[in-house]
Design an enzyme around this catalytic site. Structure first.
Site, PDB file in Angstrom:
ATOM      1  N   GLY A 101     -19.156 -32.064  52.127  1.00 12.49           N
ATOM      2  CA  GLY A 101     -19.677 -31.263  51.550  1.00 12.49           C
ATOM      3  C   GLY A 101     -21.007 -31.808  50.850  1.00 12.49           C
ATOM      4  O   GLY A 101     -20.642 -33.034  50.095  1.00 12.49           O
ATOM      5  N   CYS A 102     -22.014 -31.604  51.145  1.00  9.56           N
ATOM      6  CA  CYS A 102     -23.189 -32.091  50.253  1.00  9.56           C
ATOM      7  C   CYS A 102     -23.208 -32.089  48.838  1.00  9.56           C
ATOM      8  O   CYS A 102     -22.868 -31.201  48.514  1.00  9.56           O
ATOM      9  CB  CYS A 102     -24.563 -31.972  50.998  1.00  9.56           C
ATOM     10  SG  CYS A 102     -24.795 -32.469  52.391  1.00  9.56           S
ATOM     11  N   VAL A 103     -23.527 -33.368  48.237  1.00  7.28           N
ATOM     12  CA  VAL A 103     -23.531 -33.197  46.621  1.00  7.28           C
ATOM     13  C   VAL A 103     -24.821 -32.785  46.040  1.00  7.28           C
ATOM     14  O   VAL A 103     -25.841 -32.571  46.961  1.00  7.28           O
ATOM     15  CB  VAL A 103     -23.178 -34.287  46.270  1.00  7.28           C
ATOM     16  CG1 VAL A 103     -21.518 -34.656  46.251  1.00  7.28           C
ATOM     17  CG2 VAL A 103     -23.838 -35.702  46.625  1.00  7.28           C
TER      18      VAL A 103
END
Lengths: 413, 104
Positions: free
Chosen positions: B102-104
């Site tokens: 999950g990209c931040v």
């Protein structure tokens, strides 16, 4: 004479030239920065502009005033980078040669990439707030809004400032409450993520905050199209969400010339070593700020921390030494939550946002992952830090490295 | 990291059951993983899984749905048909790769 060329004079580009001009002797190094803009905007201000908390005057300053003496500012857009030839071609055909290249062209919202998004409803009932024009259009729309279905929507990760969609949801909710029309508005937060945020501890806390504000979360939503006639968005798995006002964060992409240059990934973000920000393809090419594919937030705070380290690495590189200042993905973000309060989150490649406290000299310690008035004041104060300390590359007493000091991991996480 | 017994072998998995060791996977295990989440594998499914495996080997990260579309040539719509509801997660699970970050 050696030539350092920087493309882009946003947050990362301006800090880069300010810091490196101080370090590189003028007798040996020519520094040039290329950007088509006249004005440099304080981009966190767009959010406040959209909900009427800032006037346009608070947002921008003439770019030329932010570039130090001894740096050539070329007002132009880039057509192509040819890394094998060490040249950059501008849209007017001018060729600029370089010894070292720093790409700082950030990320751009691309509503054209989702069918129906930038068609006849754009700036009518479909809005965004990631450009000056978009923020002003949304402000005008919100002023006239009398109620109905409001959908805050994130197209796909990564996006610039991943907390901003939550902030616009919180601020719009506070705005409708203040105007006395909250009960006439149904609010939905639509995200491609499994929850309100990317990492579990923060997702739980921020999800609770949405719930308390009666904002429904629609997770795992991958948009296929905006249906202009039905005034609804549709996902690939056929979920239809109707709207009277859609506030969307379009697909984010890096500059098209990055795609053409072969330096980028499928979203045109420059493929870099995440610790040194050096291109994985060419040793004399770097990317800083949002333009990289480093797996951390695309945010000003990340640019800030990266640029505490990158100039030191660059000096090592040109001296023929190993680059030893490794970036850990550190990011720190204020999150406006409306009603005069805010949160603060602090994290890195390896550590998710956690509760606790964060040491900020004079103002702090600030509470992490908790709504406080002080965090809101910190966010407001940051505008001054940005113009007078951050962009000129002056010393800010916050470590570029993430620290566990003050942080707590809740039980079970 | 916990381990799990599958097809009489011990494999390393994370808390959600995603394989953590690239080399512990083979097609037989992939078929078993698919069965676990109710996906009936066809040739089309295997083509996608093969792309994910190959791409991971060269990139070191699990391909996103966009990458599976843009680089692999499998449209997102098709990914949703083959791996309903949560294609990114399901494809990674069957391919024995880490859950896409999950990209931040």
């Amino acid at each position: 004479m050696r030539r350092l060329l920087v493309i882009g004079a946003g947050t990362a580009g301006v800090i880069t030239v300010n810091k490196l001009r101080k370090k590189l002797p003028r007798s040996e190094w020519e520094i040039t920065v290329v950007d088509p803009a006249d004005t440099h905007d304080y981009q966190p201000g767009y959010l406040f502009l959209a909900v009427g908390m800032y006037t346009p005057k608070k947002v921008g300053r003439p770019l030329a005033k932010l570039i130090p003496r001894g740096v050539n500012l070329v007002k132009a857009a880039v057509q192509d980078v040819k890394p094998a030839e060490n040249v950059v071609v501008l849209t007017d055909g001018t060729v600029l040669a370089y010894d070292y290249l720093v790409i700082a062209t950030g990320t751009t919202p691309r509503p054209d990439q989702t069918p129906g998004m930038d068609g006849k409803l754009w700036h009518d009932s479909v809005h965004s707030f990631y450009t000056y024009a978009d923020a002003l259009a949304l402000r005008d729309k919100l002023e006239k809004f009398e109620g109905g279905k409001v959908v805050v929507h994130v197209t796909e990760m990564p996006i610039k400032c991943p907390v901003a969609p939550l902030e616009i949801a919180f601020l719009a909710e506070a705005y409708f409450t203040k105007r006395g029309i909250r009960d006439k508005v149904q609010m939905t937060y639509v995200t491609p993520l499994p929850g309100a945020f990317t990492k579990p501890v923060a997702a739980a806390a921020l999800g609770d905050m949405l719930g308390k504000r009666r904002i429904t979360v629609e997770p795992d939503y991958i948009i296929e199209r905006v249906d202009e006639d039905a005034k609804a968005i549709f996902s690939y798995d056929e979920r239809e969400i109707p709207f009277d006002l859609l506030v969307t964060i379009p697909l984010n992409m890096g500059a098209d010339f990055i795609g053409r240059s072969g330096l980028g990934d499928e979203l045109n973000f420059v493929s870099v070593n995440k610790e040194t920000l050096q291109s994985t393809k060419f040793a004399n090419v770097f990317a800083v700020g949002d333009a990289t594919n480093a797996p951390t937030s695309k945010a000003g705070a990340v640019a800030h921390y990266e640029l505490d380290l990158f100039p030191k690495n660059f000096l090592q590189l040109i001296a023929g030494k190993e680059m030893t200042h490794k970036f850990d993905g550190h990011a720190t973000c204020f999150v406006e939550s409306g009603h005069g309060k805010g949160l603060l989150i602090d994290f890195s490649y390896d550590v998710e946002p956690l509760p606790g406290s964060f040491p900020i000299p004079v103002l702090g310690p600030m509470r992490l992952l908790k709504e406080t008035r002080l965090n809101h004041l910190g966010k407001l104060a940051f505008r001054f830090v940005y113009w007078w300390l951050l962009l000129p590359g002056r010393y800010i007493p916050i470590s570029p490295y993430m620290s566990m000091r003050g942080k707590r991991r809740p039980a079970g996480n | 990291m916990p381990t799990q017994d599958m097809l009489g072998r011990e494999v390393h998995v994370d808390d959600e059951g995603f394989l953590t060791e690239y080399d512990e996977w083979d097609e037989k295990l992939g078929a078993e993983l698919a069965k676990n989440i109710g996906v009936a594998m066809t040739d089309e499914h295997w083509k996608v899984i093969t792309f994910l495996r190959t791409d991971y080997k060269s990139q070191g990260t699990t391909a996103t749905t966009r990458r599976v579309d843009a680089v692999g040539g499998f449209p997102v719509k098709l990914q949703f048909q083959l791996f309903p509801a949560k294609p990114a997660k399901k494809m990674a699970y069957i391919a024995g790769l880490p859950k896409p970050a999950g990209c931040v």
